[in-house]
Motif scaffolding. Structure first.
Motif, short mmCIF file in Angstrom:
data_model
loop_
_atom_site.label_atom_id
_atom_site.label_comp_id
_atom_site.label_asym_id
_atom_site.label_seq_id
_atom_site.Cartn_x
_atom_site.Cartn_y
_atom_site.Cartn_z
N TYR A 88 -3.01 -2.75 -2.82
CA TYR A 88 -4.14 -2.35 -1.97
C TYR A 88 -4.99 -1.23 -2.57
O TYR A 88 -6.21 -1.24 -2.50
CB TYR A 88 -3.61 -1.92 -0.60
CG TYR A 88 -4.67 -1.55 0.40
CD1 TYR A 88 -5.36 -2.54 1.09
CD2 TYR A 88 -4.99 -0.22 0.66
CE1 TYR A 88 -6.33 -2.21 2.02
CE2 TYR A 88 -5.96 0.12 1.58
CZ TYR A 88 -6.62 -0.87 2.26
OH TYR A 88 -7.59 -0.55 3.16
N ALA A 131 0.82 -1.21 0.00
CA ALA A 131 0.00 0.00 0.00
C ALA A 131 0.85 1.26 0.00
O ALA A 131 2.04 1.25 0.35
CB ALA A 131 -0.92 0.01 1.22
N LYS A 179 -4.13 2.48 -2.13
CA LYS A 179 -4.17 3.66 -1.25
C LYS A 179 -3.38 4.78 -1.94
O LYS A 179 -2.16 4.84 -1.84
CB LYS A 179 -3.56 3.35 0.11
CG LYS A 179 -3.57 4.57 1.05
CD LYS A 179 -2.89 4.25 2.36
CE LYS A 179 -2.85 5.48 3.27
NZ LYS A 179 -1.94 6.53 2.77
N GLU A 191 3.14 1.23 -3.24
CA GLU A 191 2.48 1.31 -4.55
C GLU A 191 3.13 2.37 -5.43
O GLU A 191 3.12 2.25 -6.65
CB GLU A 191 1.00 1.62 -4.34
CG GLU A 191 0.26 0.48 -3.65
CD GLU A 191 -1.19 0.79 -3.39
OE1 GLU A 191 -2.06 0.30 -4.15
OE2 GLU A 191 -1.48 1.51 -2.41
N GLY A 204 -5.54 0.32 -7.32
CA GLY A 204 -4.24 -0.26 -7.04
C GLY A 204 -3.45 -0.48 -8.31
O GLY A 204 -3.84 -0.05 -9.40
#
Length: 551
Positions: free
Chosen positions: A315, A291, A317, A295, A385
């Motif tokens: 994820y 996350a 975020k 990412e 994501g």
């Protein structure tokens, strides 16, 4: 004359719009003041007339937390007594002993001892039950915060009374507290003749330096290809993500752009330094728990076609948090922007600004996702994501493996095994013999654990439906036969799913001898994403084709 009228009309319209903006701003400030006054008078009445005494700090903290929860999970308030936890979260440092303590059956058990820390140097072992801390019996003091008792100033001592497996009576250990640094890279090493591996688990203030150090050491050992693992990485500091990207992309390359309500804070961040390596083939391992900063790194590597992503979708975020100082040494971590990676996509998966009628939030619909392109022209999408280039289906644990783990039986047997075997082979070479696995099966048969398989659940649902719809009498014999046939036997399942259970057991045992590094090295042989990365590196034609978007 017409131009004059047009100018006057424009000026009037502009003045009207400014007045409207001013009115809306004034209205908002009035509403804020009104509601704060309501809150203050309500709190005063509670304090004066509520039947029991109230704790003002706890009440206010509860109300603030509930208010912020209505926004998103990442906007958080830190009270004065939580500032140390906040500093640990951002710096990865704290003053303590360096052990992870967890609750098991109302006992405080050492779940992990970190390498090189005071806890390891003192002889504290995984599986030890902590009975007393500086003479305080934590079994009888239910309100005791074990973690806070273990923390303290550097060079101060804490006396632990522990019960160790196989020992008749308690042991007393004296541990000298020190600055404990939770490493961002708990493991790195060569996993084949020319493939290096870096396990990046966090993005605190030293993450970039740790990755750079690991990368350079591995290059010195002959690394020609790199696996960067950001699975289970929840993210952290934005500047660390930018600097880690900079290791692999040219100076001045765009890394991430932030956009929010305060336009003066909007900014595009670029790579500030010369890279360490622009050529080495890279595979980034991701999963659904990768996350935020993780990412950014994986998304940038993908957007510049700098490496291949393998694993599961991240994820999602794509929100940036900023910390604001408040009065009385408190802090507010507040979501201030969304981030956008070089292709232009925002990978935020959940739309917190549009909640369902029941207050829940949903992910952005596929129909609302937009296509973008990487530097080489590959199509990628926003809104959910980062999707890997090579998708590996996530492994679902079998019911028996899940039950053995959740009940702590895998852990407990590893404690027993560690006591009975002073040494084992290195973690990569360690394997239980068939006879040793049978010893575990025999031991587990005397422990309390059970589970329900999905087939058994489905049969239960079918039986309930049959009764509800008056078909049960017609099919009860068939249902009974099916139940008998699929009814699980723990002993039989131990053999059917031996590979999975034995793998979990071997990894846990290796961790008890070799700590975090042992856990990681013991997993290499059965890690499906890592295997896919090594297979891809053996076929560099496929690696290159993947980066060009070829199927």
């Amino acid at each position: 004359m017409k131009k004059q009228w047009k100018s006057l009309a424009l000026a009037g319209a502009l003045a009207g719009s400014l007045s409207l903006v001013a009115m809306k701003t004034d209205d908002r400030f009035f509403e804020i003041a009104r509601n704060l006054d309501i809150y203050a008078t309500l709190f005063k009445e509670l304090n004066m007339y509520y039947v029991d005494e109230i704790n003002p700090n706890r009440m206010v903290k509860t109300s603030i937390d509930a208010m912020l929860k209505a926004l998103d999970p990442y906007t958080n308030f830190f009270a004065e007594d939580e500032i140390e936890d906040y500093m640990t979260m951002t710096t990865g440092r704290y003053n303590g002993i360096g052990a992870l303590i967890g609750q098991r059956q109302n006992k405080s058990i050492v779940l992990m001892v970190y390498e090189g820390t005071p806890a390891e140097k003192s002889g504290l072992q995984i599986g030890d039950e902590i009975l007393k801390i500086d003479g305080v019996d934590i079994k009888t003091r239910k309100d005791t915060d074990t973690g806070k008792l273990l923390k303290g100033q550097t060079n101060t001592n804490v006396k632990l009374t522990v019960q160790r497996y196989g020992q008749k009576g308690p042991l007393d250990l004296t541990v000298s507290r020190d600055v404990v640094k939770m490493t961002n890279v708990p493991y790195y090493g060569m996993i084949s003749e020319d493939v290096g591996y870096i396990d990046l688990k966090d993005f605190t203030a030293t993450a970039s330096r740790e990755v750079r150090t690991a990368f350079q050491e591995l290059k010195g050992k002959g690394m020609k290809k790199l696996v960067l693992d950001v699975r289970e990485n929840p993210g952290g500091l934005l500047n660390m993500a930018i600097d880690i990207c900079n290791i692999f992309i040219p100076k001045d390359s765009e890394v991430v752009t932030t956009k929010g309500k305060v336009t003066e804070w909007n900014k595009t961040y670029t790579a500030l330094n010369p890279p360490l390596d622009l050529e080495i083939p890279i595979v980034v391992l991701t999963n659904s728990h990768s996350a935020s900063a993780a990412e950014i790194v994986s998304g940038v590597i993908q957007d510049y076609d700098r490496g291949v992503l393998i694993g599961q979708r991240t994820y999602g975020k794509g929100l940036v948090q900023t910390t604001r100082e408040l009065s009385f040494n408190t802090k507010l971590k507040i979501t201030t922007a969304k981030y956008y990676i070089p292709s232009g996509r925002c990978i935020q998966a959940i739309d917190y600004s549009h909640r369902n009628p029941d207050g829940s939030v949903g992910k952005i619909a596929d129909s609302l996702k937009t296509a973008f392109k990487t530097k080489a022209g590959r199509v990628v999408y926003d809104g959910g994501g980062v999707l890997p280039d090579v998708v590996i289906e996530a492994q679902t644990p079998t019911p028996i493996a899940l039950s053995l783990t959740n009940k702590g039986l895998i852990f407990d047997y590893a404690v027993k095994y560690r006591h009975e075997h002073p040494t084992i082979k290195p973690a990569r070479e360690f394997h239980l013999t068939d006879a040793e696995y049978q010893e575990f099966v025999k031991w587990a048969s005397n422990q309390e654990y059970d589970y329900t398989t999905q087939v058994e659940k489905d049969l239960g649902t079918l039986e309930a439906s049959a009764k509800k719809e008056k078909y049960f009498d017609q099919i009860q014999d068939q249902l009974k036969a099916l139940k008998t046939k699929v009814s699980h036997s723990k002993d039989a399942d131990m053999m059917t799913f031996k590979t999975e259970v034995q793998t979990l057991l071997e990894q846990e045992i290796a961790g008890h001898y070799y700590l975090q590094k042992g856990l990681k090295e013991a997993s290499f042989a059965t890690d499906p994403e890592l295997k896919a990365a090594l297979d891809l590196f053996k076929d560099m034609g496929r690696y290159t084709a993947t980066l060009k978007g070829a199927k």
